[in-house]
Design a protein around this motif. Structure first.
Motif, PDB file in Angstrom:
ATOM      1  N   GLY A 122       0.790  -1.219   0.000  1.00 20.61           N
ATOM      2  CA  GLY A 122       0.000   0.000   0.000  1.00 20.61           C
ATOM      3  C   GLY A 122       0.825   1.274   0.000  1.00 20.61           C
ATOM      4  O   GLY A 122       0.400   2.283  -0.562  1.00 20.61           O
ATOM      5  N   HIS A 123       2.010   1.249   0.600  1.00 22.59           N
ATOM      6  CA  HIS A 123       2.830   2.460   0.680  1.00 22.59           C
ATOM      7  C   HIS A 123       3.723   2.673  -0.545  1.00 22.59           C
ATOM      8  O   HIS A 123       4.459   3.655  -0.604  1.00 22.59           O
ATOM      9  CB  HIS A 123       3.650   2.482   1.974  1.00 22.59           C
ATOM     10  CG  HIS A 123       4.672   1.389   2.076  1.00 22.59           C
ATOM     11  ND1 HIS A 123       5.343   1.142   3.235  1.00 22.59           N
ATOM     12  CD2 HIS A 123       5.129   0.490   1.184  1.00 22.59           C
ATOM     13  CE1 HIS A 123       6.184   0.138   3.057  1.00 22.59           C
ATOM     14  NE2 HIS A 123       6.069  -0.254   1.812  1.00 22.59           N
ATOM     15  N   ASN A 124       3.636   1.782  -1.530  1.00 22.36           N
ATOM     16  CA  ASN A 124       4.468   1.885  -2.726  1.00 22.36           C
ATOM     17  C   ASN A 124       3.726   2.679  -3.813  1.00 22.36           C
ATOM     18  O   ASN A 124       3.280   2.143  -4.820  1.00 22.36           O
ATOM     19  CB  ASN A 124       4.858   0.496  -3.226  1.00 22.36           C
ATOM     20  CG  ASN A 124       5.950   0.540  -4.277  1.00 22.36           C
ATOM     21  OD1 ASN A 124       6.231   1.591  -4.856  1.00 22.36           O
ATOM     22  ND2 ASN A 124       6.553  -0.602  -4.522  1.00 22.36           N
ATOM     23  N   ALA A 125       3.605   3.986  -3.588  1.00 29.08           N
ATOM     24  CA  ALA A 125       2.859   4.857  -4.500  1.00 29.08           C
ATOM     25  C   ALA A 125       3.419   4.865  -5.924  1.00 29.08           C
ATOM     26  O   ALA A 125       2.631   4.854  -6.871  1.00 29.08           O
ATOM     27  CB  ALA A 125       2.795   6.270  -3.931  1.00 29.08           C
ATOM     28  N   PRO A 126       4.743   4.878  -6.130  1.00 34.46           N
ATOM     29  CA  PRO A 126       5.237   4.874  -7.513  1.00 34.46           C
ATOM     30  C   PRO A 126       4.781   3.634  -8.295  1.00 34.46           C
ATOM     31  O   PRO A 126       4.330   3.752  -9.433  1.00 34.46           O
ATOM     32  CB  PRO A 126       6.760   4.911  -7.363  1.00 34.46           C
ATOM     33  CG  PRO A 126       6.994   5.517  -6.016  1.00 34.46           C
ATOM     34  CD  PRO A 126       5.842   5.041  -5.166  1.00 34.46           C
ATOM     35  N   ALA A 127       4.885   2.461  -7.691  1.00 36.43           N
ATOM     36  CA  ALA A 127       4.467   1.235  -8.373  1.00 36.43           C
ATOM     37  C   ALA A 127       2.961   1.236  -8.606  1.00 36.43           C
ATOM     38  O   ALA A 127       2.493   0.891  -9.696  1.00 36.43           O
ATOM     39  CB  ALA A 127       4.884   0.009  -7.569  1.00 36.43           C
ATOM     40  N   ARG A 128       2.209   1.624  -7.624  1.00 38.55           N
ATOM     41  CA  ARG A 128       0.744   1.656  -7.783  1.00 38.55           C
ATOM     42  C   ARG A 128       0.347   2.583  -8.927  1.00 38.55           C
ATOM     43  O   ARG A 128      -0.532   2.260  -9.732  1.00 38.55           O
ATOM     44  CB  ARG A 128       0.076   2.078  -6.480  1.00 38.55           C
ATOM     45  CG  ARG A 128       0.201   1.006  -5.387  1.00 38.55           C
ATOM     46  CD  ARG A 128      -0.401   1.431  -4.095  1.00 38.55           C
ATOM     47  NE  ARG A 128      -1.843   1.619  -4.236  1.00 38.55           N
ATOM     48  CZ  ARG A 128      -2.627   2.087  -3.282  1.00 38.55           C
ATOM     49  NH1 ARG A 128      -2.120   2.419  -2.114  1.00 38.55           N
ATOM     50  NH2 ARG A 128      -3.907   2.218  -3.478  1.00 38.55           N
ATOM     51  N   GLY A 129       1.000   3.741  -9.021  1.00 39.40           N
ATOM     52  CA  GLY A 129       0.713   4.676 -10.102  1.00 39.40           C
ATOM     53  C   GLY A 129       1.023   4.083 -11.467  1.00 39.40           C
ATOM     54  O   GLY A 129       0.246   4.249 -12.423  1.00 39.40           O
ATOM     55  N   LEU A 130       2.150   3.386 -11.572  1.00 37.93           N
ATOM     56  CA  LEU A 130       2.517   2.734 -12.828  1.00 37.93           C
ATOM     57  C   LEU A 130       1.463   1.694 -13.208  1.00 37.93           C
ATOM     58  O   LEU A 130       0.980   1.677 -14.346  1.00 37.93           O
ATOM     59  CB  LEU A 130       3.897   2.077 -12.715  1.00 37.93           C
ATOM     60  CG  LEU A 130       4.307   1.191 -13.894  1.00 37.93           C
ATOM     61  CD1 LEU A 130       4.428   2.001 -15.182  1.00 37.93           C
ATOM     62  CD2 LEU A 130       5.617   0.470 -13.579  1.00 37.93           C
ATOM     63  N   TYR A 131       1.107   0.832 -12.256  1.00 39.26           N
ATOM     64  CA  TYR A 131       0.126  -0.220 -12.556  1.00 39.26           C
ATOM     65  C   TYR A 131      -1.214   0.376 -12.973  1.00 39.26           C
ATOM     66  O   TYR A 131      -1.831  -0.075 -13.942  1.00 39.26           O
ATOM     67  CB  TYR A 131      -0.047  -1.151 -11.354  1.00 39.26           C
ATOM     68  CG  TYR A 131       1.228  -1.843 -10.921  1.00 39.26           C
ATOM     69  CD1 TYR A 131       2.160  -2.307 -11.850  1.00 39.26           C
ATOM     70  CD2 TYR A 131       1.513  -2.030  -9.581  1.00 39.26           C
ATOM     71  CE1 TYR A 131       3.328  -2.931 -11.445  1.00 39.26           C
ATOM     72  CE2 TYR A 131       2.682  -2.655  -9.165  1.00 39.26           C
ATOM     73  CZ  TYR A 131       3.583  -3.106 -10.110  1.00 39.26           C
ATOM     74  OH  TYR A 131       4.735  -3.733  -9.707  1.00 39.26           O
ATOM     75  N   GLU A 132      -1.671   1.390 -12.261  1.00 41.13           N
ATOM     76  CA  GLU A 132      -2.948   2.024 -12.603  1.00 41.13           C
ATOM     77  C   GLU A 132      -2.887   2.645 -13.994  1.00 41.13           C
ATOM     78  O   GLU A 132      -3.844   2.551 -14.761  1.00 41.13           O
ATOM     79  CB  GLU A 132      -3.318   3.069 -11.549  1.00 41.13           C
ATOM     80  CG  GLU A 132      -3.743   2.441 -10.242  1.00 41.13           C
ATOM     81  CD  GLU A 132      -3.877   3.437  -9.099  1.00 41.13           C
ATOM     82  OE1 GLU A 132      -3.689   4.659  -9.310  1.00 41.13           O
ATOM     83  OE2 GLU A 132      -4.173   2.978  -7.968  1.00 41.13           O
ATOM     84  N   SER A 133      -1.758   3.250 -14.349  1.00 40.95           N
ATOM     85  CA  SER A 133      -1.626   3.877 -15.669  1.00 40.95           C
ATOM     86  C   SER A 133      -1.623   2.845 -16.794  1.00 40.95           C
ATOM     87  O   SER A 133      -1.859   3.191 -17.949  1.00 40.95           O
ATOM     88  CB  SER A 133      -0.366   4.735 -15.740  1.00 40.95           C
ATOM     89  OG  SER A 133       0.801   3.937 -15.846  1.00 40.95           O
TER      90      SER A 133
END
Length: 162
Positions: A122-133
């Motif tokens: 949950g705290h890995n905002a860069p990875a989450r942003g990449l996956y969502e994009s």
């Protein structure tokens, strides 16, 4: 900026991938303790070269992505799961992670998958942003699933149709 070259891993990549995996270890994405010598082999009975795509920039390996099955069940064999992604610090921002993510989706389709999933802290905002994009959506949250460096961290389940 050069475009990352993506290829299937080979047995000869094992030492390089093991070093990359150790060099990129971070509590931002790892739930296992920092690796210590003597190091375990990168390839295992469960994951070998055929389960990894490698990214190169200028002939140098700068990243990998691991594709596996979420379970050993036949009824779940239409789903693949990203079970590892690493990009060398010096290659961050060069599109390596995105290129690997796109290539692994193509590879999963080629292997007959209908869905692809992953887990991200949950705290890995860069990875989450990449996956969502790239079209991944949150499909579940395991609240406070891990205690990392004194903080409780959610395990986010993401997926998409192929």
């Amino acid at each position: 900026m050069p475009v990352p070259y993506i290829r299937q891993a080979t047995p000869g990549d094992e030492e390089t991938l093991g070093r990359l995996d150790r060099d990129t270890w971070s509590p931002l994405h790892a739930v296992q303790p920092r690796p210590q010598p003597p190091y375990e082999p990168f390839y295992t009975e469960r994951f070998g070269p055929r389960d990894h795509l490698v990214a190169e920039l200028g002939g140098t390996v700068v990243g990998y992505i691991r594709l596996g099955y979420p379970t050993p069940l036949e009824c779940n064999s239409h789903v693949r799961q990203i079970q590892g992604l690493a990009v060398a610090d010096e290659a961050r921002g060069a599109g390596v992670g995105r290129a690997l993510l796109r290539a692994v989706q193509d590879e999963a389709r080629r292997r007959g998958a209908r869905r692809i999933t992953l887990r991200v802290l949950g705290h890995n905002a860069p990875a989450r942003g990449l996956y969502e994009s790239e079209g991944f959506v949150v499909e579940g949250i395991l609240p406070e699933e891990f205690l990392l460096e004194g903080e409780y961290v959610d395990d986010i389940l993401m997926g998409r149709s192929l």
